[in-house]
Scaffold this motif. Structure first.
Motif: not given
Lengths: 236, 111
Positions: A170-181, B76-88
């Motif tokens: 859930l955290t991952a999902l919202f983080t991804v939406i946050f980055i997309d936005q 750490l996990s959020i940093a990896v998510i952010a990097l992965l997401h910005i990269w891919k």
């Protein structure tokens, strides 16, 4: 007979449009089903939600409602806030669905982020029945979501590995939406207001009750921003 | 676990109501051809962005930065998510990868 043919043509045209959504919905739907299951909620609830709630991030958030057995009013309030973006999808679809007739209620109900993004850029060729195409796109998307949920809920009953930490999806999902936005626009004030006001309210009110004050503060700050930009417009 | 069917049913109803409300209201209040108030458009351009920020904080509200493991698995996990997401830019990869990493971290290194 001719009507049957028209439907088949519309379905043939609609299916390829939904393929990009298919992978996402099957996987996210399955993850949702697994999470429901490992948190102790059966296939019944998971399917009920995927059919009648049908809002991905809300369903994930809903698992936390169930585990904490929250007050239904609180659930309603949080759900409306999370779903608020749909108000604005609606606004931009009002014209497009004006003549949808009997398809209109279902098309409005099934307007998820993904279906919206497919439909708002869709220009159906003239020889096809436009609203049958819309209907098939929307219905296929929901079917993928329901199938994913069912598969996940079943898989969840046979999973034997340690699922601790899976809720982090859930955290991952919202983080991804946050980055997309964040990437989708230049003005980051709203995103920053959301984060800062929330952190402030966690510190001031504590983690258990911060959410309602945070919503009030966020809406107030945004409204003040609106007045100030309006004043500026009027002065110019 | 206490299985509270009535509460679950009411929560489910609240969620259904929220979906129906947010998806149908614009069609009731702002029918085609009618002008949408400026304030509503402004809210539409801002509120969704602020709400996701709120929800990220909501998910992390229980993390303690003053006691072991000091929020490290989450950071750490959020940093990896952010990097992965910005990269891919692939949502499934970012969510799946980040969640898997978090599970490994809390089940092994930060037990």
């Amino acid at each position: 007979m001719e009507n049957q043919y028209k439907k088949m043509e519309a379905l043939k045209y609609a299916f390829p449009k939904t393929v990009p959504v298919m992978a996402g919905y099957l996987v996210l739907g399955a993850a949702f089903g697994i999470l429901m299951r490992v948190n102790g909620f059966g296939i019944f609830w998971a399917l009920l939600w995927s059919v009648f709630v049908y809002a991905g991030s809300l369903q994930y958030l809903g698992i936390t409602f169930f585990t904490a057995v929250v007050n239904p009013w609180y659930a309603l309030f949080m759900s409306v806030m999370l779903n608020a973006r749909h108000l604005f999808y609606g606004l931009s679809m009002v014209d497009q669905l004006k003549e949808a007739g009997r398809f209109r209620p279902y098309l409005i109900f099934s307007m998820t982020d993904e279906t919206f993004s497919v439909l708002c850029s869709e220009e159906v060729p003239d020889h096809l029945s436009r609203y049958w195409v819309y209907f098939f796109i929307a219905a296929l998307d929901q079917l993928y979501w329901i199938f994913g949920t069912l598969a996940g809920a079943i898989a969840g009953t046979v999973i034997r590995f340690d699922t601790a930490g899976m809720d982090f999806a859930l955290t991952a999902l919202f983080t991804v939406i946050f980055i997309d936005q964040w990437k989708s626009r230049k003005d980051h004030r709203a995103a920053c207001i959301g984060v800062f006001c929330s952190v402030l309210c966690v510190i001031l009110f504590g983690k258990d009750v911060f959410i309602v004050p945070a919503m009030v503060v966020i809406i107030s700050v945004i409204t003040i921003g609106y007045w100030r930009s309006k004043d500026k417009e009027e002065r110019i | 676990m206490k299985y509270n069917v009535i509460s679950y049913a009411l929560i489910t109803l609240a969620m259904i109501l929220a979906t129906v409300l947010t998806r149908f209201l614009p069609f009731l209040f702002f029918p085609a051809g009618k002008k949408t108030p400026k304030y509503v458009i402004y809210l539409g351009n801002t509120l969704p962005y602020a709400t996701i920020g709120l929800l990220v904080v909501y998910c992390l509200r229980g993390v303690s930065f003053t006691a072991h493991p000091y929020g490290l698995p989450e950071a750490l996990s959020i940093a990896v998510i952010a990097l992965l997401h910005i990269w891919k830019g692939n949502s499934l990869l970012s969510i799946g990868g980040g969640t898997a990493l978090y599970m490994v971290l809390i089940q092994t290194f930060f037990k």
